[in-house]
Design an enzyme around this catalytic site. Structure first.
Site, PDB file in Angstrom:
ATOM      1  CE  LYS A   1      48.068  35.022  42.095  1.00  0.00           C
ATOM      2  NZ  LYS A   1      47.400  36.998  40.939  1.00  0.00           N
TER       3      LYS A   1
ATOM      4  CD  GLN B   1      52.194  40.840  45.421  1.00  0.00           C
ATOM      5  OE1 GLN B   1      51.694  41.921  45.404  1.00  0.00           O
ATOM      6  NE2 GLN B   1      51.654  39.874  45.764  1.00  0.00           N
TER       7      GLN B   1
ATOM      8  CE  LYS C   1      52.508  41.160  48.948  1.00  0.00           C
ATOM      9  NZ  LYS C   1      51.840  41.757  49.070  1.00  0.00           N
TER      10      LYS C   1
ATOM     11  CE  LYS D   1      50.350  44.861  44.048  1.00  0.00           C
ATOM     12  NZ  LYS D   1      49.991  43.574  45.576  1.00  0.00           N
TER      13      LYS D   1
ATOM     14  N   GLY E   1      42.605  41.007  41.759  1.00  0.00           N
ATOM     15  CA  GLY E   1      42.511  42.291  42.024  1.00  0.00           C
ATOM     16  C   GLY E   1      43.416  43.262  43.729  1.00  0.00           C
ATOM     17  CG  ASP E   2      45.916  46.076  45.195  1.00  0.00           C
ATOM     18  OD1 ASP E   2      46.186  45.321  46.259  1.00  0.00           O
ATOM     19  OD2 ASP E   2      46.028  47.458  44.907  1.00  0.00           O
TER      20      ASP E   2
ATOM     21  CB  THR F   1      44.644  39.529  52.227  1.00  0.00           C
ATOM     22  OG1 THR F   1      44.764  39.422  51.514  1.00  0.00           O
ATOM     23  CG2 THR F   1      45.805  40.390  53.312  1.00  0.00           C
TER      24      THR F   1
ATOM     25  CG  ASN G   1      38.957  41.689  51.214  1.00  0.00           C
ATOM     26  OD1 ASN G   1      39.946  41.850  51.062  1.00  0.00           O
ATOM     27  ND2 ASN G   1      37.084  41.741  50.500  1.00  0.00           N
TER      28      ASN G   1
ATOM     29  CB  SER H   1      46.064  34.420  44.212  1.00  0.00           C
ATOM     30  OG  SER H   1      45.582  35.104  44.523  1.00  0.00           O
TER      31      SER H   1
HETATM   32  O1  2IT Z   1      49.117  42.594  47.609  1.00  0.00           O
HETATM   33  C1  2IT Z   1      49.126  41.759  47.435  1.00  0.00           C
HETATM   34  O2  2IT Z   1      50.070  40.742  47.988  1.00  0.00           O
HETATM   35  C2  2IT Z   1      47.570  41.095  46.805  1.00  0.00           C
HETATM   36  N1  2IT Z   1      46.344  41.663  47.271  1.00  0.00           N
HETATM   37  C3  2IT Z   1      47.138  39.750  46.725  1.00  0.00           C
HETATM   38  C4  2IT Z   1      47.905  39.350  45.507  1.00  0.00           C
HETATM   39  C5  2IT Z   1      47.334  38.706  44.579  1.00  0.00           C
HETATM   40  O3  2IT Z   1      48.207  37.930  43.132  1.00  0.00           O
HETATM   41  O4  2IT Z   1      46.299  37.692  44.162  1.00  0.00           O
END
Ligand code: 2IT
Length: 448
Positions: free
Chosen positions: A88, A109, A112, A124, A163-164, A208, A239, A380
């Site tokens: 994810k 990630q 996290k 990612k 999305g990023d 976030t 954002n 998410s």
């Molecule tokens: O960096 C991150 O953890 C995010 N921008 C969210 C990642 C996600 O899959 O929603």
């Protein structure tokens, strides 16, 4: 020592991937006490396996511009670690995207996502496609081509992108449309950050920023302090910054500084209220490189080509721009400004040297990005739950879960640091707590 041996190997093998090496060093150096307690990890080469993605795709993405001319970009997807759940993590479309950036983001990630307490692994992806100045149809064609290359590697139980930077609701829509077209099934759990009409979650855009403020609130509570009347300096105006501004003002604080690549804004009255917040969103969508126009519109100060580090009228510094925003020189200014709370929000916004300096400073509490910004990926994961049960949760319900999650992340990090005799060290605590969960899952699943 095993940790150093692993880091040396990463440095040698990936000498041309500085961001990735940086992320690995930051995490591994802080888990030294865990390795001392678990000598069995070395025999199973747990660290050597953890720093190597399970797999990584690199593919060609060809698209035509509005004049009919073809362009070729590179697409990536890194499936870093799937020990605790489907991979994810976001997709980033930005000119400077390369393997190092994707891998550092993917590595962060893993820990996290473990901290959220939800079953999601780390991944990612992205592309060096530059969305700046592209028309809507060019964006659509790029997204369709990108998904045509990616679709066979992802799925609701396999890998779930979101999305990023450069990938918002519009891009997710085009990507999902193409996925559906190729698969012929309605499998909306394959992407998150979707529009509400086809399975997106309420509060995901705010998650976030809201999560970061909830986490900050926990830190303040422990200090017998509160958000009331606090002045916050936010680096960035995307954002995440928008979500922070909204929630901070709701809870009695105000964001008085924000910055973009062109300079910073000082708005003493606070960046809050419907009109200003809507303008922030407009700026982000229409001019991601300049924040100057805010000062013209709302009659406040704009300082060109500078950052607000060192401003004396800031109580809390929140880094919500991009990686390596703060180096040693900036950190020195932040320290001398008297700021008490240094809250990372963007992924890896601080260089390792600057982070070391900030952490050694007695009057500053440092909170790490992988804990503070976990609310984004957390919601998410809630979007995935809603899609799996074919239901939509109310905004209140999502927000309640998010708030609880952020409290838990703060608590789990605090306890992990305490367990290893490190005191109130949120940086080490987050790394240790995230690492421990993934380590346990990997050890139980045997060698691979
Ligand atoms: O960096 C991150 O953890 C995010 N921008 C969210 C990642 C996600 O899959 O929603």
């Amino acid at each position: 020592m095993y940790i150093e041996k692993t880091i040396d190997q990463v440095r040698r093998r990936y000498a041309d991937e500085p961001e990735f090496v940086q992320a690995v060093e930051e995490v591994l150096f802080s888990i030294v006490p865990v390795l001392e307690k678990h000598p069995e990890y070395e025999k199973a080469d747990l660290l050597g396996r953890m720093v190597e993605p399970e797999r990584m795709f690199r593919f060609r993405v060809v698209w035509t511009d509005d004049k009919g001319i073809a362009h070729t970009n590179v697409g990536y997807r890194c499936q870093f670690n799937g020990a605790i759940g489907p991979y994810k993590g976001v997709l980033r479309f930005q000119k400077n995207v390369n393997e190092s950036i994707i891998k550092f983001l993917g590595f962060e990630q893993i820990f996290k996502n473990a901290l959220t307490g939800l079953p999601i692994g780390g991944g990612k992806g992205g592309s060096d496609f530059d969305p700046a100045g592209k028309s809507d149809s060019e964006i659509m064609r790029f997204c369709q081509s990108y998904m045509t290359a990616l679709y066979r590697y992802i799925g609701a139980d396999t890998d779930v992108p979101a999305g990023d930077m450069g990938v918002g609701k519009r891009e997710i829509g085009y990507l999902f449309g193409q996925y559906r077209r190729l698969k012929g099934n309605f499998e909306n759990g394959v992407l998150t950050g979707k529009g509400l009409s086809y399975g997106g979650s309420l509060i995901r855009p705010e998650a976030t920023g809201y999560g970061a403020v909830y986490y900050l609130d926990e830190v303040l509570k422990l200090e017998n302090d509160t958000l009331k009347g606090k002045r916050i300096g936010v680096s960035g105006y995307g954002n995440v910054a928008w979500g922070i501004m909204k929630k901070a003002s709701e809870l009695g604080a105000k964001v008085t500084y924000m910055s973009g690549p062109d300079g910073y804004i000082h708005d003493e009255e606070g960046i809050c209220g419907e009109e200003k917040l809507q303008y922030i969103q407009w700026m982000r969508a229409n001019d991601p490189l300049h924040c100057r126009s805010y000062a013209q519109k709302f009659h406040c100060e704009f300082i060109e080509n500078e950052k607000f580090w060192g401003a004396k009228d800031v109580d809390i510094c929140m880094l919500a721009a991009t990686q390596n925003d703060v180096d040693v020189e900036s950190a020195e200014k932040i320290i001398s400004s008297g700021v008490k709370y240094y809250i990372e929000v963007a992924n890896m916004p601080t260089t390792n040297e600057a982070l070391k300096l900030l952490r050694s400073c007695k009057h500053i509490i440092v909170a790490p990005a992988k804990a503070v910004n976990a609310g984004g990926v957390g919601v998410s994961a809630m979007e995935m739950s809603q899609n799996a049960e074919r239901l939509s949760w109310s905004a209140e319900e999502v927000d309640k879960h998010l708030h609880k999650m952020m409290k838990q992340i703060h608590e789990v990090s605090m306890k992990a640091a305490e367990e290893y005799g490190l005191g109130y060290d949120l940086v080490a605590g987050a790394n240790i707590a995230g690492f421990t969960k993934v380590a346990e899952a990997m050890m139980e699943q045997g060698l691979f």
